[in-house]
Design a protein around this motif. Structure first.
Motif, PDB file in Angstrom:
ATOM      1  N   SER A  12      65.482  59.584  24.065  1.00  0.00           N
ATOM      2  CA  SER A  12      64.371  58.671  25.108  1.00  0.00           C
ATOM      3  C   SER A  12      64.165  59.178  26.412  1.00  0.00           C
ATOM      4  N   LEU A  13      65.465  59.755  26.914  1.00  0.00           N
ATOM      5  CA  LEU A  13      65.148  60.424  28.329  1.00  0.00           C
ATOM      6  C   LEU A  13      63.827  61.448  28.331  1.00  0.00           C
ATOM      7  N   PRO A  14      63.839  62.228  27.276  1.00  0.00           N
ATOM      8  CA  PRO A  14      62.762  63.364  27.264  1.00  0.00           C
ATOM      9  C   PRO A  14      61.436  62.768  27.385  1.00  0.00           C
ATOM     10  N   VAL A  15      61.233  61.575  26.851  1.00  0.00           N
ATOM     11  CA  VAL A  15      59.930  60.795  26.974  1.00  0.00           C
ATOM     12  C   VAL A  15      59.634  60.342  28.383  1.00  0.00           C
ATOM     13  N   ILE A  16      60.741  59.702  29.218  1.00  0.00           N
ATOM     14  CA  ILE A  16      60.748  59.482  30.597  1.00  0.00           C
ATOM     15  C   ILE A  16      60.274  60.749  31.437  1.00  0.00           C
ATOM     16  N   GLU A  17      60.943  61.797  31.068  1.00  0.00           N
ATOM     17  CA  GLU A  17      60.733  62.970  31.675  1.00  0.00           C
ATOM     18  C   GLU A  17      59.391  63.515  31.510  1.00  0.00           C
ATOM     19  N   TYR A  18      58.717  63.460  30.290  1.00  0.00           N
ATOM     20  CA  TYR A  18      57.247  63.604  29.805  1.00  0.00           C
ATOM     21  C   TYR A  18      56.420  62.794  30.960  1.00  0.00           C
ATOM     22  N   TYR A  19      56.602  61.598  31.091  1.00  0.00           N
ATOM     23  CA  TYR A  19      55.835  60.897  31.956  1.00  0.00           C
ATOM     24  C   TYR A  19      55.766  60.952  33.364  1.00  0.00           C
ATOM     25  N   ASN A  20      57.329  61.341  33.715  1.00  0.00           N
ATOM     26  CA  ASN A  20      57.481  61.620  35.268  1.00  0.00           C
ATOM     27  C   ASN A  20      56.762  63.020  35.629  1.00  0.00           C
ATOM     28  N   ALA A  21      56.631  63.968  34.850  1.00  0.00           N
ATOM     29  CA  ALA A  21      55.797  65.346  34.892  1.00  0.00           C
ATOM     30  C   ALA A  21      54.433  64.765  35.010  1.00  0.00           C
ATOM     31  N   LYS A  22      53.876  63.770  34.459  1.00  0.00           N
ATOM     32  CA  LYS A  22      52.494  63.519  34.784  1.00  0.00           C
ATOM     33  C   LYS A  22      52.635  62.248  35.960  1.00  0.00           C
ATOM     34  N   GLY A  23      53.384  61.991  36.856  1.00  0.00           N
ATOM     35  CA  GLY A  23      53.653  61.285  37.864  1.00  0.00           C
ATOM     36  C   GLY A  23      53.175  59.926  37.663  1.00  0.00           C
ATOM     37  N   LYS A  24      53.684  59.647  36.338  1.00  0.00           N
ATOM     38  CA  LYS A  24      53.458  58.109  36.033  1.00  0.00           C
ATOM     39  C   LYS A  24      54.687  57.175  35.862  1.00  0.00           C
ATOM     40  N   VAL A  25      55.703  57.768  36.326  1.00  0.00           N
ATOM     41  CA  VAL A  25      57.092  56.854  36.538  1.00  0.00           C
ATOM     42  C   VAL A  25      57.311  56.196  37.422  1.00  0.00           C
ATOM     43  N   LYS A  26      57.675  54.776  37.444  1.00  0.00           N
ATOM     44  CA  LYS A  26      57.888  54.007  38.730  1.00  0.00           C
ATOM     45  C   LYS A  26      59.522  53.798  38.532  1.00  0.00           C
ATOM     46  N   LYS A  27      60.296  54.317  39.120  1.00  0.00           N
ATOM     47  CA  LYS A  27      61.651  54.171  38.785  1.00  0.00           C
ATOM     48  C   LYS A  27      62.380  53.319  39.759  1.00  0.00           C
ATOM     49  N   ILE A  28      63.144  52.225  39.236  1.00  0.00           N
ATOM     50  CA  ILE A  28      63.806  51.189  39.865  1.00  0.00           C
ATOM     51  C   ILE A  28      65.224  51.374  39.577  1.00  0.00           C
ATOM     52  N   ASP A  29      66.016  51.046  40.710  1.00  0.00           N
ATOM     53  CA  ASP A  29      67.582  51.124  40.602  1.00  0.00           C
ATOM     54  C   ASP A  29      67.950  49.758  40.118  1.00  0.00           C
ATOM     55  N   ALA A  30      68.143  49.835  38.984  1.00  0.00           N
ATOM     56  CA  ALA A  30      68.459  48.605  37.878  1.00  0.00           C
ATOM     57  C   ALA A  30      70.118  48.218  37.755  1.00  0.00           C
ATOM     58  N   ALA A  31      70.703  48.586  38.676  1.00  0.00           N
ATOM     59  CA  ALA A  31      71.971  48.262  38.725  1.00  0.00           C
ATOM     60  C   ALA A  31      72.422  47.105  39.670  1.00  0.00           C
ATOM     61  N   ARG A  32      71.612  46.744  40.279  1.00  0.00           N
ATOM     62  CA  ARG A  32      71.850  45.758  41.413  1.00  0.00           C
ATOM     63  C   ARG A  32      71.492  44.342  40.607  1.00  0.00           C
ATOM     64  N   PRO A  33      71.887  43.207  41.206  1.00  0.00           N
ATOM     65  CA  PRO A  33      71.491  41.695  40.747  1.00  0.00           C
ATOM     66  C   PRO A  33      70.144  41.422  40.335  1.00  0.00           C
ATOM     67  N   VAL A  34      70.045  40.895  39.157  1.00  0.00           N
ATOM     68  CA  VAL A  34      68.650  40.413  38.716  1.00  0.00           C
ATOM     69  C   VAL A  34      67.490  40.147  39.742  1.00  0.00           C
ATOM     70  N   GLY A  35      67.931  39.105  40.774  1.00  0.00           N
ATOM     71  CA  GLY A  35      66.866  38.873  41.684  1.00  0.00           C
ATOM     72  C   GLY A  35      66.522  40.068  42.639  1.00  0.00           C
ATOM     73  N   GLU A  36      67.451  41.002  43.137  1.00  0.00           N
ATOM     74  CA  GLU A  36      67.113  42.105  43.684  1.00  0.00           C
ATOM     75  C   GLU A  36      66.545  43.189  42.975  1.00  0.00           C
ATOM     76  N   VAL A  37      66.455  43.402  41.758  1.00  0.00           N
ATOM     77  CA  VAL A  37      65.757  44.359  40.777  1.00  0.00           C
ATOM     78  C   VAL A  37      64.366  43.685  40.784  1.00  0.00           C
ATOM     79  N   PHE A  38      64.127  42.511  40.641  1.00  0.00           N
ATOM     80  CA  PHE A  38      62.790  41.986  40.593  1.00  0.00           C
ATOM     81  C   PHE A  38      62.107  42.085  41.737  1.00  0.00           C
ATOM     82  N   GLU A  39      62.662  42.159  42.985  1.00  0.00           N
ATOM     83  CA  GLU A  39      62.124  42.336  44.157  1.00  0.00           C
ATOM     84  C   GLU A  39      61.277  43.790  44.219  1.00  0.00           C
TER      85      GLU A  39
END
Ligand SMILES: Nc1ncnc2c1ncn2[C@@H]1O[C@H](COP(=O)(O)OP(=O)(O)O)[C@@H](O)[C@H]1O
Ligand SMILES: Nc1ccn([C@H]2C[C@H](O)[C@@H](COP(=O)(O)OP(=O)(O)O)O2)c(=O)n1
Ligand SMILES: [Mg+2]
Length: 214
Positions: A163-190
């Motif tokens: 799965s990570l290689p697919v994310i890499e594929y889109y990252n190389a196309k400038g399409k990935v919006k990366k979110i730090d998902a290790a935080r509490p639900v509300g903070e992630v949603f912000e």
């Protein structure tokens, strides 16, 4: 970009849709955040995993094969999953979809693009440590056959390798919006909200808060 959408292999392109792929490891919070996005931004949520589990329950001829693959943490052949996604898109009146947990490998990605012609607007990527994802999966409590430590480890391996290689594929196309998902639900949603809010609305929100503080 909105691509042509071939409904069932014979009929031609009828529906124009906008798609966001929601990716991230098992337990990174994809389903949780998709529910929030649906509520605030009017998308329809399609979880590939949910569609496959519904297919098992429906008693379809593929049910046993899907069930065995999920138990082993393996990825079901694209043909099966894409049919379910296509049908769900077609049957829904909305034109904005969050596709959660798909594409999960290169085969998923290439086949979806070839069959539907759909390119995602962008890819929302929930980045989270394996340690935190494991903790969350072990207390998810949804009675899933794959939320046991043995299958979880297999799913992590598949995620890293396929799965990570697919994310890499889109990252190389400038399409990935990366979110730090290790935080509490509300903070992630912000952080998620900031991705979905058009820049013009962000300016409006900033000037309103300026007025209030004045
Ligand atoms: N930010 C978070 N912090 C703590 N627990 C979370 C968070 N996001 C989701 N969870 C919990 O973790 C588990 C997995 O979340 P889920 O949304 O099902 O993830 P995924 O769809 O990526 O596997 C659920 O029990 C959910 O309630
Ligand atoms: N594109 C996909 C998505 C899910 N699956 C199968 C294999 C996955 O381990 C299971 C569960 O997926 P699901 O997205 O529900 O799992 P998580 O929400 O990431 O914990 O379904 C698949 O074969 N192909
Ligand atoms: Mg999920």
């Amino acid at each position: 970009m909105i691509g042509p959408f071939e409904a069932n292999g014979s009929a031609h392109t009828t529906k124009k849709v906008s798609v966001v792929f929601v990716l991230g490891g098992p337990g990174s919070g994809k389903g949780t955040q998709c529910a929030n996005i649906v509520e605030h931004f009017g998308y329809t949520h399609l979880s590939a995993g949910d569609l496959l589990r519904a297919e098992i329950k429906s008693g379809s001829e593929n049910g046993t094969m899907i069930q065995n693959m999920i138990k082993e943490g393996k990825i079901v052949p694209s043909e099966v999953t894409i049919k379910l996604l296509q049908r769900a898109i077609e049957e829904n009146g909305n034109d904005k979809f969050l596709i959660d947990g798909f594409p999960r490998n290169e085969e998923n990605r290439a086949a979806f693009e070839a069959v539907t012609g759909i390119e995602p607007e962008f890819v929302l990527f929930f980045d989270c440590s394996e340690e935190e994802m494991e903790r969350r999966l072990l207390c998810r409590n949804q009675g899933r056959e794959d939320d046991n430590i043995e299958t979880i480890r297999k799913r992590f391996k598949v995620y890293m390798e396929s799965s990570l290689p697919v994310i890499e594929y889109y990252n190389a196309k400038g399409k990935v919006k990366k979110i730090d998902a290790a935080r509490p639900v509300g903070e992630v949603f912000e952080a998620v909200k900031a991705v979905f809010t058009p820049p013009s609305d962000k300016v409006k929100a900033a000037s309103w808060s300026f007025k209030w503080n004045d």
